[in-house]
Design a protein around this motif. Structure first.
Motif, PDB file in Angstrom:
ATOM      1  N   SER A 144      -3.080   5.917 -16.261  1.00 43.55           N
ATOM      2  CA  SER A 144      -1.670   6.098 -15.939  1.00 43.55           C
ATOM      3  C   SER A 144      -1.124   4.887 -15.194  1.00 43.55           C
ATOM      4  O   SER A 144      -1.761   4.344 -14.289  1.00 43.55           O
ATOM      5  CB  SER A 144      -1.488   7.353 -15.084  1.00 43.55           C
ATOM      6  N   ALA A 145       0.049   4.505 -15.592  1.00 41.72           N
ATOM      7  CA  ALA A 145       0.714   3.375 -14.946  1.00 41.72           C
ATOM      8  C   ALA A 145       2.204   3.523 -15.187  1.00 41.72           C
ATOM      9  O   ALA A 145       2.636   4.311 -16.024  1.00 41.72           O
ATOM     10  CB  ALA A 145       0.213   2.045 -15.509  1.00 41.72           C
ATOM     11  N   GLY A 146       2.987   2.774 -14.448  1.00 43.46           N
ATOM     12  CA  GLY A 146       4.412   2.804 -14.654  1.00 43.46           C
ATOM     13  C   GLY A 146       5.002   4.169 -14.343  1.00 43.46           C
ATOM     14  O   GLY A 146       4.734   4.771 -13.295  1.00 43.46           O
ATOM     15  N   ARG A 147       5.807   4.687 -15.259  1.00 39.67           N
ATOM     16  CA  ARG A 147       6.551   5.916 -15.008  1.00 39.67           C
ATOM     17  C   ARG A 147       5.661   7.121 -14.702  1.00 39.67           C
ATOM     18  O   ARG A 147       5.936   7.871 -13.764  1.00 39.67           O
ATOM     19  CB  ARG A 147       7.456   6.208 -16.199  1.00 39.67           C
ATOM     20  N   PRO A 148       4.576   7.395 -15.472  1.00 37.99           N
ATOM     21  CA  PRO A 148       3.741   8.555 -15.145  1.00 37.99           C
ATOM     22  C   PRO A 148       3.162   8.488 -13.742  1.00 37.99           C
ATOM     23  O   PRO A 148       3.161   9.476 -12.999  1.00 37.99           O
ATOM     24  CB  PRO A 148       2.652   8.514 -16.224  1.00 37.99           C
ATOM     25  N   LEU A 149       2.643   7.317 -13.359  1.00 37.80           N
ATOM     26  CA  LEU A 149       2.066   7.180 -12.031  1.00 37.80           C
ATOM     27  C   LEU A 149       3.121   7.369 -10.950  1.00 37.80           C
ATOM     28  O   LEU A 149       2.891   8.030  -9.925  1.00 37.80           O
ATOM     29  CB  LEU A 149       1.407   5.808 -11.893  1.00 37.80           C
ATOM     30  N   GLN A 150       4.300   6.806 -11.160  1.00 36.65           N
ATOM     31  CA  GLN A 150       5.381   6.968 -10.190  1.00 36.65           C
ATOM     32  C   GLN A 150       5.785   8.426 -10.044  1.00 36.65           C
ATOM     33  O   GLN A 150       6.043   8.915  -8.942  1.00 36.65           O
ATOM     34  CB  GLN A 150       6.580   6.130 -10.615  1.00 36.65           C
ATOM     35  N   ALA A 151       5.821   9.160 -11.201  1.00 34.27           N
ATOM     36  CA  ALA A 151       6.195  10.568 -11.158  1.00 34.27           C
ATOM     37  C   ALA A 151       5.154  11.383 -10.406  1.00 34.27           C
ATOM     38  O   ALA A 151       5.490  12.224  -9.553  1.00 34.27           O
ATOM     39  CB  ALA A 151       6.363  11.102 -12.574  1.00 34.27           C
ATOM     40  N   LEU A 152       3.871  11.144 -10.685  1.00 36.03           N
ATOM     41  CA  LEU A 152       2.820  11.882  -9.997  1.00 36.03           C
ATOM     42  C   LEU A 152       2.835  11.594  -8.503  1.00 36.03           C
ATOM     43  O   LEU A 152       2.642  12.502  -7.670  1.00 36.03           O
ATOM     44  CB  LEU A 152       1.462  11.519 -10.593  1.00 36.03           C
ATOM     45  N   GLN A 153       3.058  10.335  -8.150  1.00 41.83           N
ATOM     46  CA  GLN A 153       3.092   9.975  -6.735  1.00 41.83           C
ATOM     47  C   GLN A 153       4.281  10.643  -6.040  1.00 41.83           C
ATOM     48  O   GLN A 153       4.158  11.143  -4.908  1.00 41.83           O
ATOM     49  CB  GLN A 153       3.182   8.463  -6.591  1.00 41.83           C
ATOM     50  N   ALA A 154       5.432  10.667  -6.701  1.00 43.14           N
ATOM     51  CA  ALA A 154       6.613  11.301  -6.113  1.00 43.14           C
ATOM     52  C   ALA A 154       6.403  12.798  -5.934  1.00 43.14           C
ATOM     53  O   ALA A 154       6.813  13.376  -4.915  1.00 43.14           O
ATOM     54  CB  ALA A 154       7.834  11.030  -6.999  1.00 43.14           C
ATOM     55  N   LEU A 155       5.762  13.447  -6.877  1.00 50.70           N
ATOM     56  CA  LEU A 155       5.484  14.880  -6.758  1.00 50.70           C
ATOM     57  C   LEU A 155       4.504  15.154  -5.625  1.00 50.70           C
ATOM     58  O   LEU A 155       4.656  16.120  -4.868  1.00 50.70           O
ATOM     59  CB  LEU A 155       4.931  15.404  -8.082  1.00 50.70           C
ATOM     60  N   SER A 156       3.488  14.290  -5.517  1.00 57.67           N
ATOM     61  CA  SER A 156       2.529  14.460  -4.431  1.00 57.67           C
ATOM     62  C   SER A 156       3.194  14.255  -3.068  1.00 57.67           C
ATOM     63  O   SER A 156       2.934  15.003  -2.116  1.00 57.67           O
ATOM     64  CB  SER A 156       1.370  13.474  -4.601  1.00 57.67           C
ATOM     65  N   ASP A 157       4.056  13.248  -2.974  1.00 55.27           N
ATOM     66  CA  ASP A 157       4.772  13.011  -1.717  1.00 55.27           C
ATOM     67  C   ASP A 157       5.680  14.184  -1.369  1.00 55.27           C
ATOM     68  O   ASP A 157       5.936  14.457  -0.192  1.00 55.27           O
ATOM     69  CB  ASP A 157       5.607  11.737  -1.833  1.00 55.27           C
ATOM     70  N   MET A 158       6.146  14.892  -2.407  1.00 58.31           N
ATOM     71  CA  MET A 158       6.990  16.063  -2.207  1.00 58.31           C
ATOM     72  C   MET A 158       6.191  17.226  -1.626  1.00 58.31           C
ATOM     73  O   MET A 158       6.755  18.158  -1.047  1.00 58.31           O
ATOM     74  CB  MET A 158       7.620  16.451  -3.553  1.00 58.31           C
TER      75      MET A 158
END
Length: 651
Positions: A500-514
């Motif tokens: 995972s890189a780019g958009r998928p990684l950013q989405a997963l990181q944002a969900l985890s931060d949430m």
């Protein structure tokens, strides 16, 4: 006279009765005709017809004799009264021998029943005119096509005018134009239009004739990799290759026809697609033999003006009864079977399989009905508990979608999730699942405000990450339902997060931060690149059930794989070192649960605890735990049994 089948007469003009029999008009009826010849005239028959009743008709006789149009005056009894020179030259008999001849025999009007009937109606004055096209034989041996027109002369003449026009050149031109229209210019084979014409005629003939087998067969083939030939060597070489392939297919058809009454029809349907039609087939063995011969014939390389090329083909084979079969249905079956041949590895032939086709049709029906089903509310969620291995308490549930299909019944996710990912409807379905599951989790929380809340785990497809704003969807759903982020777990497959890189990684990181938990589903079945575990915001590993099934079973005769327990123990230790929790799937026996507990597994999921059940059954289970029930697994079992009883109507 006529050679071969005679085309139907081209009748022009309505049937008009211009004369009546003697009982209605006082005029003697014309003598009866037998075959193409008149019977003996009655005793009161009028004297022979004269074309020159007065001196004024002399000029008419001169014009008639010199006219370039071949004509003859025919009496009502069907005999030629007089004919001009043009008719004698056209028929090759001369003019002198024509009077007294039976006109129907001169231009072959009696061999076709419809034409013969219409001709007699004109002679009797009951039809205004006859026009037809006939094929006649010239005395020198060649055949010619003529257009024959029979028109009544004025009533006083008691005769009809027969005119004959040579249309051989026009017929030949029409034939050549039709040949060009019906044949492929590159291969000289019948084209799609002529193929379907022959196919429709063959189906009709096989369905009604009792002398043949009543069956029909088709080999539908496509050249493998032909596009690469056009792209690299040009269309001229591609056309030469098509022509060479057509020659070999024709040779195969000729060879197959030597031992049988009919030779298969070879046609080019377009591009690099060809068809071999077998009329009056004897069964699948005949078609299989033909397909094998075609594959073998195409194996030898082609020498095309210095270019040496090799080509293979995929062939779909269909053979069936002609009765009840349509040209469209046969071609659809052949096209489907050709697709199977390509999907199975190309360079082969595949026989049509009704069961496989039924599965494909079902798949197509499900795919086309997915989006409307979401709008009609045909989907529902069931929940399977995620149980703590140490205390046996329900920590959370996994939401599993079901499709209550009006035709196929209740369908599990493996029947339609893949289809939803293919056509993109997984995004719409995923949003519905997310909202429904979060709403239900919040409802359970409100029902038991004094007890620890249970979390809900929702599966997320890769396409949901790419084709939608998953972060926005999750945030909006949590805000709408009031569910705390830590009570939501999103499951993604191992293959989905690999690399995972780019958009998928950013989405997963944002969900985890949430605050949302991220779980890797079916862990251990993919490439298992452990490097991403340190880079991705993952909090849970769900071990694939195949590892758990291989555990040693105490007190059984099963043959487990001892290595599975070693692998699972290693993965659990690794996950704990990385700060991750581990859930084991497909826990079905107490022995499996005991071993998983001893090696440190955190939670378990499987039929030992519960099958997927409706939300009210989860409420019963949690309520039993709150009351301190001595055996929580029995409570789950009772909930599952109660559900089965409701579904089957049994006590």
């Amino acid at each position: 006279m006529s050679e071969g089948p005679t085309p139907a007469a081209d009748l022009v003009g309505p049937v008009v009765t211009e004369g009546h029999d003697s009982t209605s008009s006082g005029t003697p009826a014309p003598p009866p005709l037998l075959g193409g010849y008149p019977l003996s005239p009655p005793a009161d028959a009028p004297p022979p017809l004269s074309l020159s009743p007065d001196p004024r008709s002399t000029s008419f006789d001169a014009v008639f004799a010199a006219a370039p149009l071949a004509m003859a005056v025919v009496a009502r009894d069907g005999q030629v009264v007089t004919a001009n020179q043009a008719l004698g030259e056209l028929l090759g008999t001369g003019t002198d021998g024509l009077p007294g001849k039976v006109a129907a025999d001169l231009v072959d009007l009696s061999s076709d029943a419809r034409t013969w009937h219409a001709y007699r109606e004109v002679l009797r004055g009951r039809q205004a005119r006859l026009r037809c096209t006939r094929r006649i034989k010239h005395p020198d041996g060649h055949s010619l096509w003529v257009q024959v027109t029979v028109t009544p002369l004025p009533e006083a003449e008691k005769a009809v005018l027969l005119s004959v026009t040579d249309v051989s050149a026009r017929r030949e031109l029409q034939s050549r134009l039709r040949h060009l229209q019906m044949h492929d210019p590159v291969t000289r084979l019948p084209n799609r239009t002529l193929f379907f014409e022959r196919l429709s005629a063959a189906l009709e003939a096989e369905s009604y004739e009792e002398s043949g087998t009543g069956r029909i067969g088709l080999c539908y083939l496509d050249l493998d990799g032909f596009k690469a030939v056009n792209d690299t060597l040009g269309h001229r070489v591609g056309d030469r290759l098509l022509a060479a392939v057509a020659d070999r297919l024709t040779q195969c058809a000729d060879e197959a026809g030597r031992a049988r009454t009919t030779t298969p029809l070879v046609a080019r349907l377009g591009g690099d697609e060809f068809a071999l039609l077998v009329e009056d087939s004897t069964g699948t063995d005949q078609l299989a033999e033909l397909a094998e011969s075609v594959l073998k014939a195409l194996q030898a390389p082609f020498d095309l003006a210095g270019q040496r090329l090799s080509v293979s083909a995929s062939i779909g084979v269909v053979e069936r009864h002609a009765t009840g079969t349509t040209a469209t249905g046969l071609m659809q079956a052949a096209d489907t079977t050709l697709y199977w041949a390509k999907a199975d590895g190309k360079s082969r032939w595949t026989l049509f399989d009704p069961e496989r086709n039924a599965h494909r049709m079902t798949r197509q029906a499900l795919s086309s009905g997915l989006r409307p089903a979401i709008e009609r509310g045909e989907f529902a969620l069931e929940y399977q508990p995620l149980v703590g291995m140490e205390d046996g308490r329900v920590r959370g549930v996994e939401a599993l979608v079901r499709w209550h299909h009006p035709q196929f019944g209740t369908l599990t996710p493996n029947r339609f999730i893949g289809l939803a990912e293919e056509d993109g409807s997984i995004v719409q379905l995923g949003r519905w699942v997310l909202k429904t599951a979060c709403r239900q989790a919040r409802r359970w929380q409100l029902e038991r405000p004094d007890e620890p809340p249970i979390f809900v785990s929702v599966n997320v497809a890769v396409r949901q990450v790419w084709d939608s704003d998953l972060v926005t969807d999750v945030a909006g759903t949590l805000a709408e339902t009031g569910l705390a982020p830590h009570l939501l777990q999103l499951e993604l497959t191992e293959s989905a997060v690999m690399g995972s890189a780019g958009r998928p990684l950013q989405a997963l990181q944002a969900l985890s931060d949430m605050g949302v938990r991220i779980a890797i589903d079916d862990f251990g079945t993919g490439y298992s690149n452990l490097a991403y575990l340190s880079r991705l915001p993952v909090s849970v590993l769900k071990l694939d059930g195949s590892f758990v099934r291989g555990f040693q079973y105490e007190g059984t005769d099963a043959h487990p794989n001892p290595a599975d327990e070693v692998v699972v123990e290693a993965m659990i230790r690794l996950a704990h070192r990385l700060g991750l929790t581990v859930t084991a799937e497909c826990v079905e026996t107490s022995a499996q649960a005991s071993r998983l507990r001893r090696i440190g597994c955190d939670t378990g999921q499987g039929w030992l605890y519960s099958r997927p059940v409706p939300p009210d059954r989860i409420s019963e289970l949690v309520e039993a735990e709150a009351c301190g029930h001595p055996d929580r697994r029995d409570a789950v079992a009772r909930a599952t049994t109660s559900r089965r009883a409701q579904e089957t109507g049994s006590p």
